[in-house]
Design a protein around this motif. Structure first.
Motif, PDB file in Angstrom:
ATOM      1  N   HIS A 179      17.395 -10.751   1.329  1.00 27.80           N
ATOM      2  CA  HIS A 179      16.577 -10.110   0.299  1.00 27.80           C
ATOM      3  C   HIS A 179      17.254 -10.101  -1.066  1.00 27.80           C
ATOM      4  O   HIS A 179      16.584  -9.874  -2.085  1.00 27.80           O
ATOM      5  CB  HIS A 179      16.200  -8.695   0.730  1.00 27.80           C
ATOM      6  CG  HIS A 179      15.127  -8.663   1.787  1.00 27.80           C
ATOM      7  ND1 HIS A 179      15.387  -8.940   3.109  1.00 27.80           N
ATOM      8  CD2 HIS A 179      13.791  -8.425   1.702  1.00 27.80           C
ATOM      9  CE1 HIS A 179      14.261  -8.865   3.801  1.00 27.80           C
ATOM     10  NE2 HIS A 179      13.282  -8.563   2.967  1.00 27.80           N
ATOM     11  N   LEU A 215      12.317  -5.738  -2.306  1.00 23.95           N
ATOM     12  CA  LEU A 215      11.822  -4.788  -1.322  1.00 23.95           C
ATOM     13  C   LEU A 215      10.484  -5.226  -0.741  1.00 23.95           C
ATOM     14  O   LEU A 215       9.620  -5.740  -1.458  1.00 23.95           O
ATOM     15  CB  LEU A 215      11.665  -3.405  -1.959  1.00 23.95           C
ATOM     16  CG  LEU A 215      12.938  -2.802  -2.548  1.00 23.95           C
ATOM     17  CD1 LEU A 215      12.606  -1.559  -3.353  1.00 23.95           C
ATOM     18  CD2 LEU A 215      13.948  -2.482  -1.441  1.00 23.95           C
ATOM     19  N   VAL A 229       7.899   0.254  -0.227  1.00 21.43           N
ATOM     20  CA  VAL A 229       8.385   1.452  -0.930  1.00 21.43           C
ATOM     21  C   VAL A 229       7.537   2.618  -0.440  1.00 21.43           C
ATOM     22  O   VAL A 229       6.313   2.519  -0.374  1.00 21.43           O
ATOM     23  CB  VAL A 229       8.260   1.307  -2.457  1.00 21.43           C
ATOM     24  CG1 VAL A 229       8.719   2.581  -3.159  1.00 21.43           C
ATOM     25  CG2 VAL A 229       9.050   0.094  -2.950  1.00 21.43           C
ATOM     26  N   CYS A 287      13.008  -5.182   4.247  1.00 23.01           N
ATOM     27  CA  CYS A 287      13.945  -4.361   3.487  1.00 23.01           C
ATOM     28  C   CYS A 287      13.102  -3.234   2.874  1.00 23.01           C
ATOM     29  O   CYS A 287      12.204  -3.490   2.079  1.00 23.01           O
ATOM     30  CB  CYS A 287      14.640  -5.172   2.402  1.00 23.01           C
ATOM     31  SG  CYS A 287      15.878  -4.235   1.461  1.00 23.01           S
ATOM     32  N   ILE A 326      12.766   0.916   1.352  1.00 23.50           N
ATOM     33  CA  ILE A 326      13.320   2.185   0.899  1.00 23.50           C
ATOM     34  C   ILE A 326      12.210   3.229   0.890  1.00 23.50           C
ATOM     35  O   ILE A 326      11.036   2.916   0.707  1.00 23.50           O
ATOM     36  CB  ILE A 326      13.976   2.117  -0.495  1.00 23.50           C
ATOM     37  CG1 ILE A 326      12.941   1.782  -1.584  1.00 23.50           C
ATOM     38  CG2 ILE A 326      15.131   1.142  -0.513  1.00 23.50           C
ATOM     39  CD1 ILE A 326      13.448   2.028  -2.993  1.00 23.50           C
ATOM     40  N   SER A 364      16.122  -0.217   6.676  1.00 24.84           N
ATOM     41  CA  SER A 364      15.386   0.824   5.975  1.00 24.84           C
ATOM     42  C   SER A 364      16.299   2.014   5.739  1.00 24.84           C
ATOM     43  O   SER A 364      17.090   2.382   6.611  1.00 24.84           O
ATOM     44  CB  SER A 364      14.144   1.248   6.771  1.00 24.84           C
ATOM     45  OG  SER A 364      14.498   1.779   8.033  1.00 24.84           O
ATOM     46  N   ALA A 418      11.589   1.377  -8.092  1.00 26.90           N
ATOM     47  CA  ALA A 418      11.143   0.400  -7.094  1.00 26.90           C
ATOM     48  C   ALA A 418       9.643   0.168  -7.172  1.00 26.90           C
ATOM     49  O   ALA A 418       9.170  -0.964  -6.982  1.00 26.90           O
ATOM     50  CB  ALA A 418      11.533   0.883  -5.706  1.00 26.90           C
ATOM     51  N   THR A 449      12.384  -3.861  -6.622  1.00 25.84           N
ATOM     52  CA  THR A 449      13.781  -4.125  -6.276  1.00 25.84           C
ATOM     53  C   THR A 449      14.568  -2.816  -6.220  1.00 25.84           C
ATOM     54  O   THR A 449      14.136  -1.791  -6.760  1.00 25.84           O
ATOM     55  CB  THR A 449      14.472  -5.052  -7.300  1.00 25.84           C
ATOM     56  OG1 THR A 449      14.450  -4.409  -8.589  1.00 25.84           O
ATOM     57  CG2 THR A 449      13.762  -6.388  -7.386  1.00 25.84           C
TER      58      THR A 449
END
Length: 423
Positions: free
Chosen positions: A13, A29, A32, A118, A120, A136, A147, A152
């Protein structure tokens, strides 16, 4: 030098061939996430920074779950702000009353998160999604704001602890007992900013609900994330569920781990974390011998609100009545779980046993509502934290346990090993 599973996902990523522990990277990412508590703060920061668009309306997820249905004016205002933001930017995955669920039960169930992602989230238990083979982790609301606009985030590549699992769990022992046992071994800071990477022949015996529970509490050991390999159990779970094609990453044979831990699943007993830290673990058998009286039981949360959790409680409570003086609170993690419990007769059994059943909510876990403790009260809870005042009064106590232990304890009025009720 080889890479761990987490390091491979981060490298991919970040657009890099390799990464190493301690390296700072910027990574793209896939998902989100925010909830009704953290998203309003992120929205404020998003607007303060002058952002006027989101990077991808299909990859941002807002789940109203902590204080929904709204418990007071402040929570109503926060939810309203989330609703208006979701409408303004046409956020695809916005979950409100009637179709919401506890975020970390909902996103895997809906196939929004998948292997190789990936991710968050502005909630510390975002580490749950490692169960499906994703990286995660939880972040602050400011990171969520950035994000949402850029897609990102930056990370420091974590070292990894390899947890090798062998054997298989005995009856009434579940994923919650595995992670409580591990936290008892290494402590609440034992995996600080490290990846907990689960491997070994015992992995195959664990259900997806077990794995989701285990990864959910990686943060209670200080972990940056927890992660399981993608195997037949994972693929069966993702089949027909994952909303996107997924990528499988595997640790290199020469990957470097800063620590090695071995756990024989067949040797584990039902485990309880005493106040006021998850690391303060004892077997349920020990706890039962001490006759620790309780006033409340909570079965639910992002840790243990899934269907297998409801089934474990049902198998113990069906046809029985909880002890006088005990309040039983059961919270299915999503509306889908709620409906399946209804179809299977679980809800009727819970109510007949003297429990209440709530719409999905985080509610009592963080001392929000739906089960606040008074001074001197004790609760056996399937939630994830038992800090001082976590569920109410600072002089109350929370004992963390599995749904089976919680249900057994509800029947007796004191902490009880479910194995002692067998037969």
């Amino acid at each position: 030098m080889g890479m761990t599973m987490t390091q491979k996902i981060l490298a991919a990523h970040a657009g890099l061939d390799t990464v190493s522990p301690g390296q700072l990277i910027s990574a793209k990412l896939d998902i989100v996430l925010g909830n009704d508590i953290t998203t309003p703060v992120a929205i404020n920061e998003f607007e303060k920074a002058g952002f006027t668009s989101v990077y991808d309306r299909t990859r941002i997820n807002i789940v109203l779950d902590h204080f929904v249905p709204n418990k007071d004016i402040k929570s109503a205002q926060q939810s309203k702000q989330c609703r208006e933001f979701a409408s303004k930017y046409d956020i695809l995955n916005f979950f409100d009353v009637g179709k919401m669920g506890i975020e970390h039960a909902l996103l895997p169930e809906q196939g929004i998160v998948t292997a190789g992602d990936c991710i968050i989230g502005a909630d510390s238990h975002t580490c749950t999604y490692g169960a499906v083979g994703a990286f995660s982790t939880g972040v602050g609301s400011t990171d969520m704001a950035a994000a949402m606009a850029t897609g990102t985030a930056w990370f420091k590549v974590p070292e990894a602890i390899r947890v090798t699992l062998t054997g298989s769990l005995r009856p009434h022992v579940a994923g919650k007992d595995v992670i409580l046992h591990l936290i008892g071994l290494i402590g609440v800071d034992g995996a600080l900013y490290k990846s907990l990477e689960f491997t070994g022949p015992g992995v195959a015996s664990l259900s997806m609900d077990d794995r989701l529970c285990i990864c959910n509490m990686a943060i209670e050991a200080g972990g940056k994330n927890g992660i399981f390999p993608v195997d037949g159990v994972t693929r069966a779970y993702l089949e027909g569920r994952s909303q996107r094609p997924y990528t499988v990453y595997e640790a290199d044979p020469d990957a470097v781990y800063c620590q090695e831990i071995a756990i024989d699943l067949s040797a584990l007993e039902s485990t309880v974390s005493y106040p006021h830290l998850p690391e303060n673990t004892h077997t349920a058998r020990e706890a039962q011998a001490q006759k620790i009286a309780i006033q409340q039981v909570v079965i639910g949360s992002c840790t243990n609100g899934r269907l297998e959790d409801m089934r474990a409680a049902y198998e113990i409570l069906k046809g029985k009545t909880i002890a006088k003086g005990v309040r039983g609170i059961i919270i299915p993690g999503t509306m889908q779980v709620y409906k399946e419990c209804l179809r299977r007769g679980y809800l009727e059994a819970f109510i007949d046993a003297g429990c209440i059943v709530s719409t999905p909510t985080c509610g009592p876990c963080l001392g929000g509502y739906m089960g606040i403790l008074a001074e001197g009260e004790r609760c056996v809870s399937t939630t994830n934290r038992n800090f001082v005042g976590r569920m109410g009064h600072t002089a109350s106590e929370v004992y963390l346990a599995s749904p089976a232990v919680a249900a057994a304890s509800a029947l007796t009025g004191y902490i009880t090993d479910p194995a002692s009720l067998a037969g």
